[in-house]
Design a protein around this motif. Sequence first.
Motif, mmCIF file in Angstrom:
data_model
loop_
_atom_site.group_PDB
_atom_site.id
_atom_site.type_symbol
_atom_site.label_atom_id
_atom_site.label_comp_id
_atom_site.label_asym_id
_atom_site.label_seq_id
_atom_site.Cartn_x
_atom_site.Cartn_y
_atom_site.Cartn_z
ATOM 1 N N GLY A 1 0.560 2.200 -13.851
ATOM 2 C CA GLY A 1 0.184 3.282 -14.771
ATOM 3 C C GLY A 1 0.294 4.647 -14.119
ATOM 4 N N ARG A 2 -0.167 4.737 -12.877
ATOM 5 C CA ARG A 2 -0.059 6.012 -12.154
ATOM 6 C C ARG A 2 1.393 6.389 -11.922
ATOM 7 N N ALA A 3 2.207 5.397 -11.601
ATOM 8 C CA ALA A 3 3.628 5.678 -11.375
ATOM 9 C C ALA A 3 4.287 6.147 -12.670
ATOM 10 N N LEU A 4 3.946 5.540 -13.785
ATOM 11 C CA LEU A 4 4.509 5.968 -15.069
ATOM 12 C C LEU A 4 4.037 7.366 -15.452
ATOM 13 N N LEU A 5 2.756 7.663 -15.161
ATOM 14 C CA LEU A 5 2.265 9.015 -15.411
ATOM 15 C C LEU A 5 2.958 10.020 -14.507
ATOM 16 N N GLY A 6 3.184 9.651 -13.250
ATOM 17 C CA GLY A 6 3.907 10.536 -12.336
ATOM 18 C C GLY A 6 5.321 10.789 -12.813
ATOM 19 N N VAL B 1 10.758 15.496 -7.077
ATOM 20 C CA VAL B 1 10.106 14.653 -6.065
ATOM 21 C C VAL B 1 9.178 13.646 -6.741
ATOM 22 N N ALA B 2 8.439 14.089 -7.745
ATOM 23 C CA ALA B 2 7.558 13.179 -8.486
ATOM 24 C C ALA B 2 8.358 12.089 -9.188
ATOM 25 N N ILE B 3 9.488 12.450 -9.761
ATOM 26 C CA ILE B 3 10.346 11.470 -10.443
ATOM 27 C C ILE B 3 10.881 10.450 -9.432
ATOM 28 N N ALA B 4 11.323 10.930 -8.280
ATOM 29 C CA ALA B 4 11.873 10.031 -7.260
ATOM 30 C C ALA B 4 10.806 9.088 -6.718
ATOM 31 N N LEU B 5 9.629 9.604 -6.396
ATOM 32 C CA LEU B 5 8.561 8.750 -5.869
ATOM 33 C C LEU B 5 8.109 7.714 -6.905
ATOM 34 N N ALA B 6 7.988 8.132 -8.152
ATOM 35 C CA ALA B 6 7.581 7.195 -9.199
ATOM 36 C C ALA B 6 8.636 6.115 -9.404
ATOM 37 N N SER B 7 9.893 6.494 -9.365
ATOM 38 C CA SER B 7 10.966 5.513 -9.547
ATOM 39 C C SER B 7 10.985 4.492 -8.416
ATOM 40 N N ILE B 8 10.816 4.960 -7.192
ATOM 41 C CA ILE B 8 10.795 4.043 -6.045
ATOM 42 C C ILE B 8 9.585 3.128 -6.117
ATOM 43 N N ALA B 9 8.430 3.683 -6.476
ATOM 44 C CA ALA B 9 7.217 2.868 -6.579
ATOM 45 C C ALA B 9 7.363 1.797 -7.656
ATOM 46 N N LEU B 10 7.937 2.158 -8.797
ATOM 47 C CA LEU B 10 8.142 1.172 -9.863
ATOM 48 C C LEU B 10 9.170 0.134 -9.461
ATOM 49 N N TRP B 11 10.209 0.561 -8.774
ATOM 50 C CA TRP B 11 11.255 -0.372 -8.354
ATOM 51 C C TRP B 11 10.724 -1.380 -7.335
ATOM 52 N N ARG B 12 9.830 -0.931 -6.466
ATOM 53 C CA ARG B 12 9.250 -1.826 -5.455
ATOM 54 C C ARG B 12 8.101 -2.658 -5.993
ATOM 55 N N GLY B 13 7.658 -2.409 -7.188
ATOM 56 C CA GLY B 13 6.618 -3.228 -7.808
ATOM 57 C C GLY B 13 5.217 -2.840 -7.384
ATOM 58 N N THR B 14 4.832 -1.610 -7.623
ATOM 59 C CA THR B 14 3.507 -1.143 -7.252
ATOM 60 C C THR B 14 2.432 -1.775 -8.118
ATOM 61 N N ALA B 15 1.241 -1.875 -7.560
ATOM 62 C CA ALA B 15 0.106 -2.374 -8.326
ATOM 63 C C ALA B 15 -0.444 -1.287 -9.249
ATOM 64 N N ARG B 16 -0.131 -0.044 -8.946
ATOM 65 C CA ARG B 16 -0.588 1.096 -9.749
ATOM 66 C C ARG B 16 0.541 1.568 -10.673
ATOM 67 N N HIS C 1 0.829 -1.200 0.000
ATOM 68 C CA HIS C 1 0.000 0.000 0.000
ATOM 69 C C HIS C 1 0.866 1.254 0.000
ATOM 70 N N ASP C 2 2.024 1.190 0.639
ATOM 71 C CA ASP C 2 2.927 2.328 0.619
ATOM 72 C C ASP C 2 3.401 2.627 -0.795
ATOM 73 N N THR C 3 3.717 1.593 -1.554
ATOM 74 C CA THR C 3 4.163 1.831 -2.923
ATOM 75 C C THR C 3 3.015 2.341 -3.785
ATOM 76 N N ASP C 4 1.800 1.879 -3.530
ATOM 77 C CA ASP C 4 0.651 2.408 -4.256
ATOM 78 C C ASP C 4 0.463 3.882 -3.923
ATOM 79 N N GLY C 5 0.643 4.230 -2.665
ATOM 80 C CA GLY C 5 0.552 5.629 -2.257
ATOM 81 C C GLY C 5 1.629 6.482 -2.888
ATOM 82 N N MET C 6 2.815 5.917 -3.022
ATOM 83 C CA MET C 6 3.898 6.648 -3.691
ATOM 84 C C MET C 6 3.565 6.900 -5.153
ATOM 85 N N ALA C 7 2.953 5.920 -5.802
ATOM 86 C CA ALA C 7 2.585 6.078 -7.208
ATOM 87 C C ALA C 7 1.548 7.185 -7.369
#
Length: 97
Positions: free
Chosen positions: A67-72, A50-65, A23-29
């Motif tokens: 698409g949102r991380a890529l848009l971020g 900050v948006a780039i860093a959060l999206a990168s961390i969320a993608l690296w951790r394998g978020t369920a969202r 859920h934390d990674t989803d929140g980051m996305a």
Amino acid sequence: MQLTAPAKRTTDTDRATRRTGIHDTDGMAVASFVLGLLGLLVLNVFLGPVAIALASIALWRGTARRGRALLGLALGVADLLVLVAFMSADNTMSWSL
């Protein structure tokens, strides 16, 4: 006398911790998407990276969202591109409408 610690069994608290991590990674996305979108309007010097860093961390951790991380990520990069465009247009570090 026991010299070693007993083997740890997986409990419900361990499973809850794993779910919280997801859920934390989803929140980051979602946060990267919102900050990237907001960064197009104000404070893109800070919100873009900050948006780039959060999206990168969320993608690296394998978020369920994903698409949102890529848009971020895309919006964070767009924030920086908008900043560079306006900086080159009026030769300042910020821009206003």
